[in-house]
Design a protein around this motif. Structure first.
Motif, PDB file in Angstrom:
ATOM      1  N   PRO A  26       1.256  -1.318  -0.288  1.00 58.59           N
ATOM      2  CA  PRO A  26      -0.059  -0.088  -0.217  1.00 58.59           C
ATOM      3  C   PRO A  26       0.674   0.986   0.369  1.00 58.59           C
ATOM      4  N   LEU A  46      -0.802  -0.587  -3.978  1.00 60.04           N
ATOM      5  CA  LEU A  46      -2.004  -0.351  -3.818  1.00 60.04           C
ATOM      6  C   LEU A  46      -1.917   1.331  -3.722  1.00 60.04           C
ATOM      7  N   THR A  93      -3.232   4.840  -4.040  1.00 61.86           N
ATOM      8  CA  THR A  93      -4.521   6.085  -3.756  1.00 61.86           C
ATOM      9  C   THR A  93      -4.643   6.535  -4.779  1.00 61.86           C
ATOM     10  N   ASP A 136      -6.742   2.322  -5.675  1.00 61.10           N
ATOM     11  CA  ASP A 136      -8.284   2.450  -4.694  1.00 61.10           C
ATOM     12  C   ASP A 136      -7.874   3.552  -3.525  1.00 61.10           C
ATOM     13  N   ASP A 137      -8.685   4.669  -3.586  1.00 60.93           N
ATOM     14  CA  ASP A 137      -8.230   5.323  -3.134  1.00 60.93           C
ATOM     15  C   ASP A 137      -9.732   5.722  -2.342  1.00 60.93           C
ATOM     16  N   ARG A 138      -9.549   4.497  -1.522  1.00 62.05           N
ATOM     17  CA  ARG A 138     -10.378   4.339  -0.262  1.00 62.05           C
ATOM     18  C   ARG A 138      -9.601   4.732   0.968  1.00 62.05           C
ATOM     19  N   ALA A 157      -9.110  -0.718   1.656  1.00 62.33           N
ATOM     20  CA  ALA A 157      -8.320  -1.047   0.132  1.00 62.33           C
ATOM     21  C   ALA A 157      -7.720  -2.574   0.593  1.00 62.33           C
TER      22      ALA A 157
END
Lengths: 219, 219
Positions: A6, A50, A52, A64-66, A71
């Motif tokens: 991430p 992963l 944002t 994945d902007d969560r 995410a």
């Protein structure tokens, strides 16, 4: 083993704002990401970032902007499946997937290999960070999910127990050192030899051993 | 393997003075010492306390009121001998001796066993502490000596190189966590299960995960 890394492209490393400007923090965060990707690759892992938002790296990127928890859980849903699905369709043991934070600037291939190895023997193998965080883990239990808020290491140990997943801790200072605060920069200069350490030296940081634990000073 | 555990009976743990009274610091330091001695014993080591004054423990005690560096080097002189003596009288490989600090409250038998194992493969195997300290080592090279001032881990690596001793680092968060400062108490409550953790709980300390890294609060 697939290894999810991430990476936040949005105001990264804000707790380093006393030591580094926003542009510097972005550069330094990127240097750490590259070091982590190198260590994962050299340990035989298949890294996937992963992020944002879009980021230009060699390995594949999922945007994945969560928030981190959502995410990562989306990845775990996709890779490990739901408990029911696993029971129906497989022998209940999905391929393990790893999640390794992008700010582990001290990570070496040997440390990542130890994580992988622990993850082959347990349903969840986890390297705690200083202050109770979760710096890296391997999971192969279909029902294990994350919650990164608060003392996530203890929460994750409890989640593993609740779903009946065998849990093991990985005792690694290298994986346990996430670089968040100015004091952590000293650890990078003491122990790391990659891009992040080079970036700090280039930016004028040196070790200061004048009192107690070693700190950094900037020239 | 003989394992020297240095222990100061004089104003121990002064950097915890914001969190604990002098009497409490003495009690807590003793609880940590007992945890370390237990872990060493369970790992198959033979502990010996190297104390600044008399201390009532089961293992043998050597009293030496000199500073840590001088007291440990006296032990290394006696156990490893001088380089010349080793060359004359033995095959140049003395029995390894370990030095493990008394404030490693997170130490487990498994972590100590990893230290011992690394010490069988290298002339000097060392577990660095946070901030560049030297928390534990095994040495079997006749000419290796310590200097605990400043960033001792880097100095010790350099000393090993100067005397031609093969050096390896032991990557352990448990051995890397010396309990010196209030923030370190959180690590004890998160990861330890021995006397030191019980003492903290009894004294009213609990984890506070309300912001960033987990800290301790006292009730």
């Amino acid at each position: 083993m697939e290894v999810i890394v991430p990476f936040s492209t949005d105001r990264p490393k804000s707790r380093l704002s006393d030591a580094l400007s926003p542009e510097e923090r972005a550069e330094f965060a990127r240097a750490m990401l590259d070091d982590v990707l190198d260590a994962v690759d050299a340990a035989g892992g298949e890294p996937r970032v992963l992020a944002t938002d879009a980021v230009d790296v060699d390995p594949p990127v999922t945007v994945d902007d969560r928030a981190l928890t959502e995410a990562v859980n989306a990845v775990l849903d996709a890779r490990l499946g739901s408990e029911g699905a696993a029971d129906d369709e497989t022998d209940g043991s999905p391929e393990p997937v790893a999640v390794v934070m992008a700010d582990l600037a001290l990570a070496t291939p040997a440390a990542v290999e130890r994580l992988f190895e622990a993850g082959r023997d347990a349903d969840v193998a986890m390297a705690p960070g200083r202050g109770g965080g979760t710096n890296a883990f391997v999971a192969s239990h279909p029902a294990f999910r994350v919650d990164y808020h608060g003392a996530s290491y203890l929460d994750h140990r409890e989640i593993a127990a609740e779903v009946g997943a065998a849990f093991t801790a990985v005792d690694s200072q290298r994986l346990g050192t996430d670089v968040d605060e100015p004091a952590d920069l000293a650890e990078v200069l003491i122990h790391a030899e990659g891009r992040a350490a080079a970036w700090l030296r280039e930016a004028g940081f040196t070790l200061d051993a004048s009192e107690g634990r070693v700190a950094v000073v900037r020239e």
